[in-house]
Design an enzyme around this catalytic site. Sequence first.
Site, PDB file in Angstrom:
ATOM      1  N   LYS A  82      13.189 100.430 -10.335  1.00 46.48           N
ATOM      2  CA  LYS A  82      13.515  99.577 -11.493  1.00 46.48           C
ATOM      3  C   LYS A  82      13.005 100.194 -12.801  1.00 46.48           C
ATOM      4  CE  LYS A  82      11.152  96.114  -9.753  1.00 46.48           C
ATOM      5  NZ  LYS A  82      10.668  96.741  -8.500  1.00 46.48           N
ATOM      6  N   ARG A 103      10.650  87.030 -10.825  1.00 46.45           N
ATOM      7  CA  ARG A 103      10.201  87.317  -9.466  1.00 46.45           C
ATOM      8  C   ARG A 103      10.123  86.066  -8.606  1.00 46.45           C
ATOM      9  NH1 ARG A 103       7.430  92.441 -10.782  1.00 46.45           N
ATOM     10  NH2 ARG A 103       6.452  93.348  -8.973  1.00 46.45           N
ATOM     11  N   ARG A 162       3.667 107.887  -6.596  1.00 51.13           N
ATOM     12  CA  ARG A 162       4.004 107.593  -7.996  1.00 51.13           C
ATOM     13  C   ARG A 162       2.843 107.919  -8.936  1.00 51.13           C
ATOM     14  NH1 ARG A 162       6.414 101.794  -9.431  1.00 51.13           N
ATOM     15  NH2 ARG A 162       4.633 101.000  -8.259  1.00 51.13           N
ATOM     16  N   ARG A 220      -1.688 104.015 -10.420  1.00 51.10           N
ATOM     17  CA  ARG A 220      -2.046 102.607 -10.457  1.00 51.10           C
ATOM     18  C   ARG A 220      -2.988 102.244  -9.317  1.00 51.10           C
ATOM     19  NH1 ARG A 220       3.719  99.691 -11.035  1.00 51.10           N
ATOM     20  NH2 ARG A 220       2.596  98.224  -9.710  1.00 51.10           N
ATOM     21  N   ARG A 227       2.628  93.415  -1.563  1.00 50.24           N
ATOM     22  CA  ARG A 227       3.658  93.294  -2.603  1.00 50.24           C
ATOM     23  C   ARG A 227       5.044  93.154  -1.995  1.00 50.24           C
ATOM     24  NH1 ARG A 227       1.867  98.495  -5.634  1.00 50.24           N
ATOM     25  NH2 ARG A 227       3.813  98.282  -6.770  1.00 50.24           N
TER      26      ARG A 227
HETATM   27  P1  ADP Z   1       9.724 100.195  -9.438  1.00 48.85           P
HETATM   28  O1  ADP Z   1       9.664 100.049 -10.934  1.00 48.85           O
HETATM   29  O2  ADP Z   1      10.947  99.535  -8.843  1.00 48.85           O
HETATM   30  O3  ADP Z   1       8.473  99.783  -8.748  1.00 48.85           O
HETATM   31  P2  ADP Z   1       9.684 103.098 -10.001  1.00 48.85           P
HETATM   32  O4  ADP Z   1      10.831 103.264 -10.933  1.00 48.85           O
HETATM   33  O5  ADP Z   1       8.333 103.155 -10.586  1.00 48.85           O
HETATM   34  O6  ADP Z   1       9.893 101.754  -9.135  1.00 48.85           O
HETATM   35  O7  ADP Z   1       9.838 104.204  -8.847  1.00 48.85           O
HETATM   36  C1  ADP Z   1       8.820 104.364  -7.843  1.00 48.85           C
HETATM   37  C2  ADP Z   1       8.570 105.863  -7.605  1.00 48.85           C
HETATM   38  O8  ADP Z   1       9.725 106.436  -6.973  1.00 48.85           O
HETATM   39  C3  ADP Z   1       8.335 106.666  -8.889  1.00 48.85           C
HETATM   40  O9  ADP Z   1       7.348 107.648  -8.613  1.00 48.85           O
HETATM   41  C4  ADP Z   1       9.704 107.304  -9.184  1.00 48.85           C
HETATM   42  O10 ADP Z   1       9.552 108.573  -9.836  1.00 48.85           O
HETATM   43  C5  ADP Z   1      10.297 107.457  -7.786  1.00 48.85           C
HETATM   44  N1  ADP Z   1      11.750 107.216  -7.772  1.00 48.85           N
HETATM   45  C6  ADP Z   1      12.447 106.303  -8.498  1.00 48.85           C
HETATM   46  N2  ADP Z   1      13.769 106.339  -8.214  1.00 48.85           N
HETATM   47  C7  ADP Z   1      13.911 107.299  -7.256  1.00 48.85           C
HETATM   48  C8  ADP Z   1      15.049 107.825  -6.537  1.00 48.85           C
HETATM   49  N3  ADP Z   1      16.295 107.358  -6.735  1.00 48.85           N
HETATM   50  N4  ADP Z   1      14.807 108.800  -5.642  1.00 48.85           N
HETATM   51  C9  ADP Z   1      13.545 109.263  -5.426  1.00 48.85           C
HETATM   52  N5  ADP Z   1      12.447 108.815  -6.067  1.00 48.85           N
HETATM   53  C10 ADP Z   1      12.620 107.851  -6.975  1.00 48.85           C
HETATM   54  P1  ADP Z   2       6.342  97.097  -8.868  1.00 46.76           P
HETATM   55  O1  ADP Z   2       6.136  98.551  -8.936  1.00 46.76           O
HETATM   56  O2  ADP Z   2       5.857  96.470  -7.628  1.00 46.76           O
HETATM   57  O3  ADP Z   2       7.727  96.677  -9.202  1.00 46.76           O
HETATM   58  P2  ADP Z   2       5.229  95.863 -11.302  1.00 46.76           P
HETATM   59  O4  ADP Z   2       4.686  96.895 -12.213  1.00 46.76           O
HETATM   60  O5  ADP Z   2       6.505  95.220 -11.654  1.00 46.76           O
HETATM   61  O6  ADP Z   2       5.268  96.481  -9.860  1.00 46.76           O
HETATM   62  O7  ADP Z   2       4.144  94.719 -11.098  1.00 46.76           O
HETATM   63  C1  ADP Z   2       2.793  94.998 -10.784  1.00 46.76           C
HETATM   64  C2  ADP Z   2       2.053  93.695 -10.512  1.00 46.76           C
HETATM   65  O8  ADP Z   2       2.066  92.889 -11.705  1.00 46.76           O
HETATM   66  C3  ADP Z   2       2.674  92.804  -9.446  1.00 46.76           C
HETATM   67  O9  ADP Z   2       2.236  93.157  -8.137  1.00 46.76           O
HETATM   68  C4  ADP Z   2       2.175  91.419  -9.879  1.00 46.76           C
HETATM   69  O10 ADP Z   2       0.806  91.240  -9.545  1.00 46.76           O
HETATM   70  C5  ADP Z   2       2.245  91.511 -11.387  1.00 46.76           C
HETATM   71  N1  ADP Z   2       3.566  91.088 -11.922  1.00 46.76           N
HETATM   72  C6  ADP Z   2       4.463  91.872 -12.602  1.00 46.76           C
HETATM   73  N2  ADP Z   2       5.547  91.152 -12.934  1.00 46.76           N
HETATM   74  C7  ADP Z   2       5.336  89.891 -12.461  1.00 46.76           C
HETATM   75  C8  ADP Z   2       6.109  88.700 -12.475  1.00 46.76           C
HETATM   76  N3  ADP Z   2       7.339  88.652 -13.037  1.00 46.76           N
HETATM   77  N4  ADP Z   2       5.572  87.595 -11.884  1.00 46.76           N
HETATM   78  C9  ADP Z   2       4.351  87.614 -11.332  1.00 46.76           C
HETATM   79  N5  ADP Z   2       3.582  88.709 -11.263  1.00 46.76           N
HETATM   80  C10 ADP Z   2       4.068  89.850 -11.825  1.00 46.76           C
END
Ligand code: ADP
Ligand code: ADP
Length: 221
Positions: A13, A92, A131, A165, A176
Site C-alpha cells: 500500500k 481499518r 522492509r 520499524r 497485525r
Molecule cells: P504496506 O504499506 O502495505 O504495509 P509496503 O508498501 O511498505 O507495504 O511494502 C512492504 C515491503 O515490500 C517494502 O519493503 C516494499 O519495498 C516491498 N514491496 C512492496 N511492493 C512489492 C512488490 N510488488 N514486490 C516485491 N516487494 C514489494
Molecule cells: P502496515 O505496514 O501494517 O500496513 P501501518 O504503517 O499502516 O502498517 O500501521 C502501523 C500500525 O499503526 C498498525 O499496526 C496500527 O497499530 C497503527 N495503525 C495505522 N493505521 C491505523 C488505523 N487506520 N487504525 C488503527 N490503527 C492504525
Amino acid sequence: MNIILLGPPGAGKGTQASRLESERGMVQLSTGDMLRAAVKAGTPVGLQAKAVMEAGELVSDAIVSGIIGESLDALGDETQGGRGAIFDGYPRTAAQAESLDTLLTERGRTLDHVIELVVDEDALVARITGRFTCANCGAGYHDSFKQPAVAGVCDVCGSTEFKRRPDDNEETVRTRMAEYRAKTAPILPIYEARGLVQRVDGMADIAEVTAAIEAILDGQS
Ligand code: ADP
Ligand code: ADP
Ligand code: ZN
C-alpha cells in the site's frame, strides 16, 4: 478523485501510494506514517499509540479518524483545486469506514475507488521483515526486492541513513495479520455492495502493480 488502497500488512500500500502521489498529483494519507510521526514527536496521540502499535494492535477509531479529518482539512476543498487523497492504511475497521464516509461528505468529496491488493500471505512475512526506509525522506526499500540503486545511498535524497520499524518483526506481523483478517477484511463487502472494489495482483512487480492501479483510475479496467 479519492481512493482507498486496501490490503494486509506488507501488501504494498505505502509503496504504491507514494508512486501514485508522484505520478498523479494526489496526496498519500498514511495513518501509520502519521502515527509514527506522533510517537516520534511525543504528542498526546503518540503517547497513547506507542504501545498499541508495538504490539501490532489497532489504535482507537477516534484517534485515527481525528487525524484523517485534520489531514483532509489541510488538503483543502477539492472543487477549488484541493488534491485528491490516497488512503493508505485507513479505514481499518467498519467504524472507520463509516467515519470516512462522513468526513468525505462533510468536505464535498466522494470515494471513487477501493483497490484491494491481493497477496499471498506467506510472502508477507518476508516482505515485512525485509522492509526498511530512508531515515531522512522516508523512501521505502526492501532487502531483496527493492535495494537502492547504489548500495547504502537513498535513490531519492542521497542520505546514507536508513531505519527499520520496531513492529516489523515476525511475531508482531502475525498479530497485525490477525487484526487485518478479523477487523479490516470485513469492510470489503461494504464497499463491494457499493460497486467500488477492484482487485489488483499485489504479487506482481512493483511497476506492474502501479500500472494495473493506474488503468483502474483511468477507467480502462
Ligand atoms: P504496506 O504499506 O502495505 O504495509 P509496503 O508498501 O511498505 O507495504 O511494502 C512492504 C515491503 O515490500 C517494502 O519493503 C516494499 O519495498 C516491498 N514491496 C512492496 N511492493 C512489492 C512488490 N510488488 N514486490 C516485491 N516487494 C514489494
Ligand atoms: P502496515 O505496514 O501494517 O500496513 P501501518 O504503517 O499502516 O502498517 O500501521 C502501523 C500500525 O499503526 C498498525 O499496526 C496500527 O497499530 C497503527 N495503525 C495505522 N493505521 C491505523 C488505523 N487506520 N487504525 C488503527 N490503527 C492504525
Ligand atoms: Zn531519502
